[in-house]
Design a protein around this motif. Structure first.
Motif, PDB file in Angstrom:
ATOM      1  N   GLU A  96      -7.784 -10.899   5.477  1.00 12.08           N
ATOM      2  CA  GLU A  96      -8.436  -9.780   6.162  1.00 12.08           C
ATOM      3  C   GLU A  96      -7.420  -8.737   6.600  1.00 12.08           C
ATOM      4  O   GLU A  96      -7.708  -7.532   6.590  1.00 12.08           O
ATOM      5  CB  GLU A  96      -9.228 -10.292   7.364  1.00 12.08           C
ATOM      6  CG  GLU A  96     -10.031  -9.221   8.075  1.00 12.08           C
ATOM      7  CD  GLU A  96     -10.845  -9.760   9.238  1.00 12.08           C
ATOM      8  OE1 GLU A  96     -11.213  -8.952  10.118  1.00 12.08           O
ATOM      9  OE2 GLU A  96     -11.120 -10.982   9.265  1.00 12.08           O
ATOM     10  N   VAL A  97      -6.243  -9.182   6.993  1.00  5.53           N
ATOM     11  CA  VAL A  97      -5.177  -8.246   7.359  1.00  5.53           C
ATOM     12  C   VAL A  97      -4.915  -7.276   6.212  1.00  5.53           C
ATOM     13  O   VAL A  97      -4.832  -6.052   6.401  1.00  5.53           O
ATOM     14  CB  VAL A  97      -3.885  -9.008   7.717  1.00  5.53           C
ATOM     15  CG1 VAL A  97      -2.703  -8.037   7.861  1.00  5.53           C
ATOM     16  CG2 VAL A  97      -4.058  -9.803   8.997  1.00  5.53           C
ATOM     17  N   LEU A 101      -5.430  -3.324   5.508  1.00  3.68           N
ATOM     18  CA  LEU A 101      -4.209  -2.553   5.269  1.00  3.68           C
ATOM     19  C   LEU A 101      -4.338  -1.666   4.040  1.00  3.68           C
ATOM     20  O   LEU A 101      -3.868  -0.521   4.038  1.00  3.68           O
ATOM     21  CB  LEU A 101      -3.011  -3.494   5.129  1.00  3.68           C
ATOM     22  CG  LEU A 101      -1.651  -2.819   4.890  1.00  3.68           C
ATOM     23  CD1 LEU A 101      -1.338  -1.821   5.990  1.00  3.68           C
ATOM     24  CD2 LEU A 101      -0.546  -3.872   4.791  1.00  3.68           C
ATOM     25  N   TRP A 102      -4.977  -2.161   2.980  1.00  2.00           N
ATOM     26  CA  TRP A 102      -5.139  -1.331   1.777  1.00  2.00           C
ATOM     27  C   TRP A 102      -5.928  -0.063   2.088  1.00  2.00           C
ATOM     28  O   TRP A 102      -5.633   1.010   1.552  1.00  2.00           O
ATOM     29  CB  TRP A 102      -5.822  -2.133   0.672  1.00  2.00           C
ATOM     30  CG  TRP A 102      -4.876  -2.960  -0.135  1.00  2.00           C
ATOM     31  CD1 TRP A 102      -4.783  -4.324  -0.170  1.00  2.00           C
ATOM     32  CD2 TRP A 102      -3.861  -2.478  -1.026  1.00  2.00           C
ATOM     33  NE1 TRP A 102      -3.775  -4.715  -1.014  1.00  2.00           N
ATOM     34  CE2 TRP A 102      -3.192  -3.607  -1.565  1.00  2.00           C
ATOM     35  CE3 TRP A 102      -3.446  -1.211  -1.420  1.00  2.00           C
ATOM     36  CZ2 TRP A 102      -2.141  -3.497  -2.467  1.00  2.00           C
ATOM     37  CZ3 TRP A 102      -2.389  -1.098  -2.334  1.00  2.00           C
ATOM     38  CH2 TRP A 102      -1.757  -2.235  -2.839  1.00  2.00           C
ATOM     39  N   LEU A 103      -6.911  -0.168   2.947  1.00  2.00           N
ATOM     40  CA  LEU A 103      -7.678   1.021   3.333  1.00  2.00           C
ATOM     41  C   LEU A 103      -6.811   1.984   4.124  1.00  2.00           C
ATOM     42  O   LEU A 103      -6.915   3.211   3.963  1.00  2.00           O
ATOM     43  CB  LEU A 103      -8.909   0.616   4.162  1.00  2.00           C
ATOM     44  CG  LEU A 103      -9.912  -0.294   3.450  1.00  2.00           C
ATOM     45  CD1 LEU A 103     -11.058  -0.651   4.392  1.00  2.00           C
ATOM     46  CD2 LEU A 103     -10.457   0.365   2.180  1.00  2.00           C
ATOM     47  N   GLU A 259       3.516  -1.562   2.672  1.00  2.00           N
ATOM     48  CA  GLU A 259       4.508  -2.592   3.002  1.00  2.00           C
ATOM     49  C   GLU A 259       3.903  -3.961   2.717  1.00  2.00           C
ATOM     50  O   GLU A 259       3.318  -4.600   3.587  1.00  2.00           O
ATOM     51  CB  GLU A 259       4.932  -2.492   4.469  1.00  2.00           C
ATOM     52  CG  GLU A 259       6.068  -3.440   4.814  1.00  2.00           C
ATOM     53  CD  GLU A 259       6.559  -3.290   6.239  1.00  2.00           C
ATOM     54  OE1 GLU A 259       7.547  -3.963   6.583  1.00  2.00           O
ATOM     55  OE2 GLU A 259       5.960  -2.513   7.007  1.00  2.00           O
ATOM     56  N   MET A 260       4.069  -4.388   1.486  1.00  3.10           N
ATOM     57  CA  MET A 260       3.478  -5.627   0.999  1.00  3.10           C
ATOM     58  C   MET A 260       4.414  -6.241  -0.031  1.00  3.10           C
ATOM     59  O   MET A 260       5.307  -5.568  -0.550  1.00  3.10           O
ATOM     60  CB  MET A 260       2.122  -5.345   0.328  1.00  3.10           C
ATOM     61  CG  MET A 260       1.167  -4.501   1.138  1.00  3.10           C
ATOM     62  SD  MET A 260      -0.195  -3.888   0.111  1.00  3.10           S
ATOM     63  CE  MET A 260      -1.017  -2.773   1.251  1.00  3.10           C
ATOM     64  N   VAL A 261       4.188  -7.504  -0.336  1.00  2.00           N
ATOM     65  CA  VAL A 261       4.938  -8.164  -1.402  1.00  2.00           C
ATOM     66  C   VAL A 261       3.943  -8.713  -2.418  1.00  2.00           C
ATOM     67  O   VAL A 261       2.797  -9.025  -2.090  1.00  2.00           O
ATOM     68  CB  VAL A 261       5.847  -9.289  -0.866  1.00  2.00           C
ATOM     69  CG1 VAL A 261       6.932  -8.718   0.024  1.00  2.00           C
ATOM     70  CG2 VAL A 261       5.048 -10.351  -0.122  1.00  2.00           C
ATOM     71  N   PHE A 262       4.423  -8.830  -3.668  1.00  2.00           N
ATOM     72  CA  PHE A 262       3.558  -9.207  -4.785  1.00  2.00           C
ATOM     73  C   PHE A 262       4.269 -10.227  -5.672  1.00  2.00           C
ATOM     74  O   PHE A 262       5.504 -10.215  -5.777  1.00  2.00           O
ATOM     75  CB  PHE A 262       3.211  -7.974  -5.618  1.00  2.00           C
ATOM     76  CG  PHE A 262       2.570  -6.867  -4.835  1.00  2.00           C
ATOM     77  CD1 PHE A 262       1.186  -6.795  -4.716  1.00  2.00           C
ATOM     78  CD2 PHE A 262       3.334  -5.894  -4.224  1.00  2.00           C
ATOM     79  CE1 PHE A 262       0.584  -5.776  -4.002  1.00  2.00           C
ATOM     80  CE2 PHE A 262       2.746  -4.872  -3.493  1.00  2.00           C
ATOM     81  CZ  PHE A 262       1.366  -4.811  -3.384  1.00  2.00           C
TER      82      PHE A 262
END
Length: 320
Positions: A96-97, A101-103, A259-262
């Protein structure tokens, strides 16, 4: 091999906020307080009751997450705690975080393009160029040895969390250095060097490996939550799909990543993250399900309200 991987993931688990605050307590007590409030035998009740709340602590960004863990788990937390932009999303599943965050990243992308409308076409051109190289099995190699894919380029949006004045201006400078000149589609060396400089995950592997775990509040595996969320957004709304929005006849701007990791970061996009078993380790951490709790709202309320051991103040960034 399985035993070694388990030992490695268990070791890396000791670099989260729950361990950081206990380490901080031992350091503080060694320097200033002979009365320990931490007992590493697992029985904090057995700790000697020494002086009550002490000094103050400032938590910036992830430091604020650590302060929340401090208030949640340490018997005598700092008397004053100051948060600057670091309020953890308690009681919120990690998926959910990232759904939220994408929005937020979409909003920030729009804000960026409002400030630099000319970059809408430039970003589309860059993404099309990089996709063409990916599809032709002729990737563009960065000076670091990583591969400049379209998805890696869009990670430049990590800077969207900064101020429109400085962070946006720096993004604009990098984007506008992409081609040798405005009439060319040849990628410039200056651009490649800038991408390596701006995206420092190779130099900070713990940031990559443990980033999602800071939201794992004893709730199970993170399972590459940012990537799962992205795929769901793309399926529901093509506005999030850079392969679609980068087409010249598409009216939507191409959205950046935040600010994310993939998982793809350890599949060649970042050279050092893709070596030395780092990919296997990152997958194991993503599947790790026995994370310990980080936050306890009852203990925080007790420290701040009921027993009034600590006082807190927070400065939250409107555009964070």
């Amino acid at each position: 091999q399985h035993k070694a991987l388990k030992e490695a993931t268990d070791y890396l688990s000791l670099f989260r906020a729950d361990s950081i605050v206990r380490d901080a307590e031992w350091i503080r007590e060694s320097l200033a307080n002979p009365f320990p409030s931490v007992n590493d035998d697992g029985n904090d009740d057995a700790a000697v009751n020494g002086p009550q709340p002490w000094g103050g602590a400032l938590g910036q960004s992830f430091g604020g997450f650590c302060l929340m863990t401090y208030l949640s788990s340490i018997q005598n937390p700092p008397e004053l705690v100051y948060f600057t932009g670091g309020i953890a999303p308690m009681n919120t599943p990690v998926r959910e975080v990232y759904d939220r965050l994408w929005l937020r990243v979409r909003e920030r992308s729009w804000k960026y393009y409002e400030q630099y409308p000319g970059d809408v076409a430039t970003v589309k051109k860059i993404v099309r160029k990089l996709l063409a190289h990916e599809n032709s099995a002729d990737p563009i190699i960065l000076p670091s040895g990583g591969i400049l894919t379209a998805r890696r380029f869009l990670q430049i949006g990590l800077a969207l969390g900064g101020s429109p004045g400085t962070s946006f201006a720096n993004m604009h400078s990098v984007i506008n250095s992409a081609f040798v000149d405005e009439d060319s589609d040849e990628i410039s060396n200056a651009f490649l060097k800038s991408i390596d400089y701006e995206q420092s995950f190779d130099d900070a592997p713990l940031y990559f490996l443990l980033h999602e775990s800071i939201y794992a509040d004893g709730e199970g595996a993170t399972q590459w939550a940012a990537n799962q969320s992205y795929e769901s957004h793309v399926e529901a709304n093509s506005e999030f799909d850079y392969r679609v929005t980068s087409e010249e006849d598409n009216s939507n701007p191409t959205l950046f990543f935040g600010e994310m990791v993939f998982p793809f970061m350890a599949h060649g996009d970042f050279s050092e993250l893709s070596n030395s078993g780092m990919r296997t380790l990152s997958e194991a951490l993503a599947e790790k399900s026995d994370w310990l709790p980080l936050f306890d709202e009852t203990n925080m309320r007790t420290a701040l309200v009921h027993k009034k051991k600590s006082r807190a103040a927070a400065a939250c960034y409107y555009d964070d």
